[in-house]
Design a protein around this motif. Sequence first.
Motif, PDB file in Angstrom:
ATOM      1  N   ALA A  52       0.848  -1.434  -0.036  1.00 47.69           N
ATOM      2  CA  ALA A  52      -0.016   0.069   0.185  1.00 47.69           C
ATOM      3  C   ALA A  52       0.878   1.236   0.045  1.00 47.69           C
ATOM      4  CB  ALA A  52      -0.971   0.012   1.298  1.00 47.69           C
ATOM      5  N   ALA A  53       0.615   2.454  -0.818  1.00 43.56           N
ATOM      6  CA  ALA A  53       1.299   3.595  -0.838  1.00 43.56           C
ATOM      7  C   ALA A  53       0.279   4.619  -0.820  1.00 43.56           C
ATOM      8  CB  ALA A  53       2.331   3.559  -1.872  1.00 43.56           C
ATOM      9  N   SER A  54       0.599   5.642  -0.155  1.00 43.76           N
ATOM     10  CA  SER A  54      -0.223   7.126  -0.197  1.00 43.76           C
ATOM     11  C   SER A  54       0.706   8.318  -0.630  1.00 43.76           C
ATOM     12  CB  SER A  54      -1.015   7.155   1.086  1.00 43.76           C
ATOM     13  OG  SER A  54      -1.891   6.071   1.375  1.00 43.76           O
ATOM     14  N   HIS A  55       0.170   9.131  -1.419  1.00 39.40           N
ATOM     15  CA  HIS A  55       0.884  10.478  -1.384  1.00 39.40           C
ATOM     16  C   HIS A  55      -0.335  11.623  -1.230  1.00 39.40           C
ATOM     17  CE1 HIS A  55       4.159   8.607  -3.881  1.00 39.40           C
ATOM     18  NE2 HIS A  55       3.330   7.831  -4.322  1.00 39.40           N
ATOM     19  N   VAL A  56       0.293  12.316  -0.353  1.00 47.88           N
ATOM     20  CA  VAL A  56      -0.714  13.348   0.356  1.00 47.88           C
ATOM     21  C   VAL A  56      -0.624  14.743   0.029  1.00 47.88           C
ATOM     22  CG1 VAL A  56      -1.948  14.188   2.641  1.00 47.88           C
ATOM     23  CG2 VAL A  56      -1.132  11.645   2.254  1.00 47.88           C
ATOM     24  N   TRP A  57      -1.681  15.462  -0.700  1.00 46.92           N
ATOM     25  CA  TRP A  57      -1.461  17.113  -0.675  1.00 46.92           C
ATOM     26  C   TRP A  57      -2.555  17.571   0.055  1.00 46.92           C
ATOM     27  CZ3 TRP A  57      -1.018  13.068  -4.516  1.00 46.92           C
ATOM     28  CH2 TRP A  57       0.231  13.142  -5.262  1.00 46.92           C
ATOM     29  N   VAL A  77      -2.665   3.881  -3.646  1.00 48.05           N
ATOM     30  CA  VAL A  77      -2.351   2.879  -4.565  1.00 48.05           C
ATOM     31  C   VAL A  77      -2.286   1.310  -3.695  1.00 48.05           C
ATOM     32  CG1 VAL A  77      -1.064   1.850  -6.322  1.00 48.05           C
ATOM     33  CG2 VAL A  77      -1.144   4.189  -6.161  1.00 48.05           C
ATOM     34  N   LEU A  78      -2.992   0.097  -3.959  1.00 41.17           N
ATOM     35  CA  LEU A  78      -2.738  -0.729  -3.461  1.00 41.17           C
ATOM     36  C   LEU A  78      -2.609  -1.983  -4.473  1.00 41.17           C
ATOM     37  CD1 LEU A  78      -2.913  -2.556  -0.754  1.00 41.17           C
ATOM     38  CD2 LEU A  78      -5.376  -2.877  -1.249  1.00 41.17           C
ATOM     39  N   ALA A  79      -1.401  -3.002  -4.253  1.00 42.88           N
ATOM     40  CA  ALA A  79      -1.503  -4.030  -5.002  1.00 42.88           C
ATOM     41  C   ALA A  79      -1.363  -5.217  -4.385  1.00 42.88           C
ATOM     42  CB  ALA A  79       0.048  -4.094  -5.923  1.00 42.88           C
ATOM     43  N   GLU A  80      -2.358  -6.031  -4.416  1.00 44.44           N
ATOM     44  CA  GLU A  80      -2.338  -7.255  -3.666  1.00 44.44           C
ATOM     45  C   GLU A  80      -2.521  -8.891  -4.534  1.00 44.44           C
ATOM     46  OE1 GLU A  80      -5.214  -8.766  -0.079  1.00 44.44           O
ATOM     47  OE2 GLU A  80      -5.984  -7.109  -1.295  1.00 44.44           O
ATOM     48  N   VAL A  81      -1.911  -9.695  -3.810  1.00 48.78           N
ATOM     49  CA  VAL A  81      -2.077 -10.975  -4.666  1.00 48.78           C
ATOM     50  C   VAL A  81      -2.459 -11.966  -3.244  1.00 48.78           C
ATOM     51  CG1 VAL A  81      -0.699 -12.948  -5.278  1.00 48.78           C
ATOM     52  CG2 VAL A  81      -0.147 -10.701  -6.034  1.00 48.78           C
ATOM     53  N   ILE A  82      -3.559 -12.939  -3.695  1.00 47.75           N
ATOM     54  CA  ILE A  82      -4.388 -13.813  -2.596  1.00 47.75           C
ATOM     55  C   ILE A  82      -4.071 -15.187  -3.470  1.00 47.75           C
ATOM     56  CG2 ILE A  82      -6.472 -14.276  -1.644  1.00 47.75           C
ATOM     57  CD1 ILE A  82      -7.335 -11.379  -2.036  1.00 47.75           C
ATOM     58  N   TYR A  83      -3.611 -15.946  -2.625  1.00 50.04           N
ATOM     59  CA  TYR A  83      -3.548 -17.290  -2.991  1.00 50.04           C
ATOM     60  C   TYR A  83      -4.492 -18.405  -2.509  1.00 50.04           C
ATOM     61  CZ  TYR A  83       1.371 -16.476  -5.140  1.00 50.04           C
ATOM     62  OH  TYR A  83       2.379 -15.931  -5.640  1.00 50.04           O
ATOM     63  N   PRO A  84      -4.702 -19.453  -3.205  1.00 50.07           N
ATOM     64  CA  PRO A  84      -5.289 -20.751  -2.693  1.00 50.07           C
ATOM     65  C   PRO A  84      -4.248 -21.213  -1.598  1.00 50.07           C
ATOM     66  CG  PRO A  84      -4.982 -20.979  -4.640  1.00 50.07           C
ATOM     67  CD  PRO A  84      -4.436 -19.652  -4.513  1.00 50.07           C
TER      68      PRO A  84
END
Length: 303
Positions: A52-57, A77-84
């Motif tokens: 997760a990443a956040s840019h603040v103005w 922004v969020l990048a996520e991978v979920i596995y069985p």
Amino acid sequence: MRPFFTAALILILSTLGLRADPVERSYIGYGRLIVNDSLGDFRDRWRTGSVAASHVWGPDWTGALPGRPFDILEFRVLAEVIYPLSYNAPRAGDRPYAAAWSFGMHTHFQRGGWDLATGADLVITGPQTGLPDFARALHEVLSLPKPSRAVLAGQVPNGFHAAAVVEAGRDLPLGGATLRPFVELRAGVETLARIGFDLTLGPAGQGELLVRDPVTGHRYRTITGDATGVSFVAGADIARVTDSLYLPASTNTLTDSRHRLRAGLHWQGEKWQAFYGLTWLGPEFVGQQSGQLVGAVRIKFTF
């Protein structure tokens, strides 16, 4: 149900910012959090990894949120991978492989003594994200098992989805600590209502803007102050999930409730700051054999 609740929540969020007077903003903060089960129980499955990443103005930070929405804007922004659980072949009742990018605009403000965080996101799912290829290459470099073609063939498909979130929290002094009860509503990729609390003991993070990671519930720092030292943080929450794109009703049954327990340490030095936390994630679907323990980390050096 998901499209109706998502559209309604986004409409509510959009009306919060209707005003004519502009505000001068500058870039005032950045935060990120890396989550992986290799930092927790060292088992690669289910909510296995995210960033997760956040840019603040916004206007100059005064140590407290403004009274109006959209004075402070956060691009998240969020990048996520979920596995069985199984890498080799799909198992009946297990959750499907899922990969997602999320891009959103959020705002933080105060109303009636409560800190409010609201926003909307575009969530992109499926192999088009490139995340399955990246995860497979990373596992190959690290000599770790890789999902089979059969598992990847059953993954959550390509798609573009709207999502929205509202959170309300309030800091309550508790001796030398701060207790923060909060409630959260999400609609879109996952539709849920959540209630919980955070407990902070120590100077690091006080008077700063912290953003909640959607996977673990940890709050990571985006606008940081000058106070040095260590803060211990802990928290817990429970959610009622009514719908989840990651757990299709055709193959999975949602648990009655979803639980998270977490603890961590913020450390602030003159130039270095760091965070490490652990979160126990309870089962999310019927047939999930147990919860899991994931770790979260962030390290920052100021030149």
